[in-house]
Scaffold this active site. Structure first.
Site, PDB file in Angstrom:
ATOM      1  N   GLY A  31      40.550  44.678  52.794  1.00  0.00           N
ATOM      2  CA  GLY A  31      41.237  43.537  52.258  1.00  0.00           C
ATOM      3  C   GLY A  31      42.062  42.970  53.215  1.00  0.00           C
ATOM      4  O   GLY A  31      42.801  41.849  52.706  1.00  0.00           O
ATOM      5  N   GLU A  46      38.271  50.422  54.562  1.00  0.00           N
ATOM      6  CA  GLU A  46      36.992  49.706  53.950  1.00  0.00           C
ATOM      7  C   GLU A  46      37.065  48.335  54.329  1.00  0.00           C
ATOM      8  O   GLU A  46      36.962  47.534  53.365  1.00  0.00           O
ATOM      9  CB  GLU A  46      36.647  50.137  52.469  1.00  0.00           C
ATOM     10  N   PRO A  47      37.246  47.983  55.677  1.00  0.00           N
ATOM     11  CA  PRO A  47      37.469  46.534  55.879  1.00  0.00           C
ATOM     12  C   PRO A  47      35.908  46.019  56.066  1.00  0.00           C
ATOM     13  O   PRO A  47      34.825  46.398  56.319  1.00  0.00           O
ATOM     14  CB  PRO A  47      37.863  46.407  57.433  1.00  0.00           C
ATOM     15  N   GLY A  48      36.103  44.623  55.073  1.00  0.00           N
ATOM     16  CA  GLY A  48      34.491  43.871  55.251  1.00  0.00           C
ATOM     17  C   GLY A  48      34.987  42.510  55.888  1.00  0.00           C
ATOM     18  O   GLY A  48      34.499  42.410  56.883  1.00  0.00           O
ATOM     19  N   ARG A  49      35.693  41.587  55.279  1.00  0.00           N
ATOM     20  CA  ARG A  49      35.808  40.448  55.736  1.00  0.00           C
ATOM     21  C   ARG A  49      36.402  40.259  57.145  1.00  0.00           C
ATOM     22  O   ARG A  49      36.061  39.545  57.979  1.00  0.00           O
ATOM     23  CB  ARG A  49      37.021  39.781  54.740  1.00  0.00           C
ATOM     24  N   TYR A  97      35.755  29.891  44.793  1.00  0.00           N
ATOM     25  CA  TYR A  97      37.074  29.928  44.948  1.00  0.00           C
ATOM     26  C   TYR A  97      37.831  28.852  45.554  1.00  0.00           C
ATOM     27  O   TYR A  97      39.131  28.894  45.837  1.00  0.00           O
ATOM     28  CB  TYR A  97      37.297  31.040  46.042  1.00  0.00           C
ATOM     29  N   CYS A 118      22.122  20.076  42.513  1.00  0.00           N
ATOM     30  CA  CYS A 118      22.542  19.162  41.534  1.00  0.00           C
ATOM     31  C   CYS A 118      23.571  19.672  40.658  1.00  0.00           C
ATOM     32  O   CYS A 118      23.347  20.217  39.673  1.00  0.00           O
ATOM     33  CB  CYS A 118      21.334  19.143  40.668  1.00  0.00           C
ATOM     34  N   GLU A 119      24.817  19.738  41.413  1.00  0.00           N
ATOM     35  CA  GLU A 119      26.043  20.227  40.647  1.00  0.00           C
ATOM     36  C   GLU A 119      27.184  19.554  41.657  1.00  0.00           C
ATOM     37  O   GLU A 119      27.139  19.688  42.654  1.00  0.00           O
ATOM     38  CB  GLU A 119      26.118  21.728  41.074  1.00  0.00           C
ATOM     39  N   TYR A 162      30.839  37.461  53.126  1.00  0.00           N
ATOM     40  CA  TYR A 162      30.480  36.971  51.709  1.00  0.00           C
ATOM     41  C   TYR A 162      29.897  35.441  51.820  1.00  0.00           C
ATOM     42  O   TYR A 162      29.988  34.526  51.065  1.00  0.00           O
ATOM     43  CB  TYR A 162      31.919  36.825  50.792  1.00  0.00           C
TER      44      TYR A 162
HETATM   45  C1  LIG Z   1      34.959  44.252  48.387  1.00  0.00           C
HETATM   46  C2  LIG Z   1      35.562  45.681  48.735  1.00  0.00           C
HETATM   47  C3  LIG Z   1      36.177  45.918  50.068  1.00  0.00           C
HETATM   48  C4  LIG Z   1      36.067  44.964  51.169  1.00  0.00           C
HETATM   49  O1  LIG Z   1      37.188  43.979  51.161  1.00  0.00           O
HETATM   50  P1  LIG Z   1      37.268  42.881  52.431  1.00  0.00           P
HETATM   51  O2  LIG Z   1      38.505  42.099  51.900  1.00  0.00           O
HETATM   52  O3  LIG Z   1      36.215  42.328  52.662  1.00  0.00           O
HETATM   53  O4  LIG Z   1      37.836  43.940  53.408  1.00  0.00           O
HETATM   54  C5  LIG Z   1      36.606  47.326  50.284  1.00  0.00           C
HETATM   55  N1  LIG Z   1      36.422  48.173  49.327  1.00  0.00           N
HETATM   56  C6  LIG Z   1      36.133  47.893  47.904  1.00  0.00           C
HETATM   57  C7  LIG Z   1      36.132  48.810  47.055  1.00  0.00           C
HETATM   58  C8  LIG Z   1      35.708  46.511  47.899  1.00  0.00           C
HETATM   59  O5  LIG Z   1      35.416  46.076  46.435  1.00  0.00           O
END
Ligand SMILES: *Cc1c(COP(=O)(O)O)cnc(C)c1O
Length: 412
Positions: A239, A273-276, A316, A342-343, A371
């Site tokens: 997050g 759990e970092p993604g972004r 978003y 076409c949107e 994403y």
């Molecule tokens: C989407 C998600 C993440 C990653 O979130 P980011 O904002 O990309 O860091 C981590 N844990 C869970 C359970 C998620 O659904």
């Protein structure tokens, strides 16, 4: 901080000119920087350095197996939300002992696959899911390690679609229901409740909500310990936000400092759990201008990337910085950057000041590494973009461009 920069009058991805990448691989094209990915992963790893810890990259942010392999080599675990993501993670050589499985709707076959792989734990989101996992584990004569996803009811102060830790959200259990679930897990022969988990939202730009959630979880863990449930893993989810425009999100080190105090005296392994925050600014989407069009109301720059390639602006209203691949020093004007779909919601930017563009010229959409490709589709029967990873001067094709054959390959 990333390794996309303007030098000698052009945009570079590390030591590769983006114009060269456009020539070789065509457009639209996702370009990832290996150095940026490593830097961001290491920032998390170091931020948690003083604690027993595990950084699990969130596969849904970017699930290309070359990228997962790169992170896995650095020691990363992963957070998955489907059997498909488990397959990708295993294919990329991620250590199953570093895989956590989240999501509200795990299916029987996905649970069996994860048990067979020996993942670290399931982040369980309901009592029915807990019982389902217990039945499957018992039938397989094994034990499932689980954590319960707590909904701590804290406001992450982000976009409503990516807020997940409020009472009204579908995610996790509130503490009262979670307490019952832990007792059920404690007494279940095929379940080992090893952890506690939360994930309150995405693109958070303040530390406060993380700390608030942590404090609630720790107090709850203490109450549980008195009922004979001793957890060993505390998973705070992902997050952490990134800079798309003018946001000034905290750094992983700030997060690490903020949580280290509360965790110092405890015998817990902390998981993030970092993604972004790892992949977002490690990728750009490169597109070519097809036409420009002036109407009485607006100026449009029509490009060959569209909402099927990058849906965040349409979904978003998200802001992505856009820049010329070769700055031409021309005067700026207010434009909408739109795709061929076409949107009317098919835009990459609206009311944006950009230099006047000519057909054939390149634009880079920044902060597209998370994403971006993972949310892409074939809408309007547009083959999906190619993905490349640049590492210094080396370029690897991480996913070839889809073809018309690919579009119809599964149809009878
Ligand atoms: C989407 C998600 C993440 C990653 O979130 P980011 O904002 O990309 O860091 C981590 N844990 C869970 C359970 C998620 O659904």
């Amino acid at each position: 901080m990333d390794y996309f920069e303007y030098r000698d009058g052009a945009l570079w991805a590390e030591d590769k000119r983006v114009t060269d990448l456009m020539e070789t691989f065509g457009t639209p094209l996702y370009v990832y920087s290996a150095k940026t990915l490593r830097r961001h992963y290491n920032a998390f790893d170091e931020a948690l350095g003083g604690l027993s810890h595990l950084a699990c990259f969130s596969v849904k942010a970017n699930s290309n197996i070359s990228l997962l392999r790169l992170l896995g080599r650095l020691g990363a675990g992963v957070d998955i939300v489907s059997g498909g993501e488990l397959h990708r993670a295993l294919t990329a050589g991620i250590d199953p002992g570093k895989i956590v499985f989240s999501g509200v709707g795990k299916q029987a076959h996905e649970i069996r696959e994860a048990l067979a792989a020996g993942i670290l734990m399931f982040n369980v989101e309901s009592v029915q899911e807990l019982e389902h996992i217990g039945r499957i584990a018992a039938a397989l004569k094994t034990q499932a390690r689980i954590s319960i996803r707590i909904n701590p009811d804290v406001d992450p102060e982000t976009h409503p679609y990516i807020s997940t830790g409020l009472k009204k959200n579908k995610f996790g259990l509130d503490m009262r229901d979670a307490a019952d679930a832990y007792l059920l897990a404690r007494d279940h022969p095929a379940i080992d409740p090893v952890g506690m988990d939360c994930h309150i939202g995405s693109q958070l730009t303040r530390i406060g909500p993380f700390v608030e959630a942590l404090e609630k979880l720790l107090a709850f863990a203490d109450r549980l310990a008195r009922s004979g449930v001793g957890i060993r893993y505390l998973d705070l989810g992902g997050g952490l936000g990134i800079t798309y425009n003018e946001e000034a999100p905290p750094l992983p080190a700030d997060l690490g400092r903020a949580i280290a105090g509360a965790l110092a005296e405890r015998d817990l392994t902390v998981i993030l759990e970092p993604g972004r925050a790892i992949a977002g600014n490690a990728g750009i989407l490169v597109t070519r201008v097809l036409y420009t069009k002036k109407t009485r109301a607006k100026n449009f720059v029509i490009v060959d990337a569209a909402m099927n390639d990058l849906v965040r602006p349409s979904l978003y209203g998200a802001y992505h910085r856009i820049g010329e691949v070769v700055p031409g020093g021309r005067e700026s004007m207010m434009v909408d950057v739109v795709g061929p779909i076409c949107e009317s919601s098919d835009f990459l930017a609206q009311d944006r000041m950009l230099p006047a563009m000519e057909p054939g010229e390149g634009l880079a959409v920044f902060s597209a590494g998370a994403y971006g490709f993972t949310m892409s589709s074939q809408y309007n029967s547009r083959p999906r973009a190619a993905e490349v990873i640049v590492d210094g001067e080396r370029v690897t094709l991480a996913r070839r461009r889809e073809t018309y054959q690919d579009l119809v390959a599964l149809e009878m």
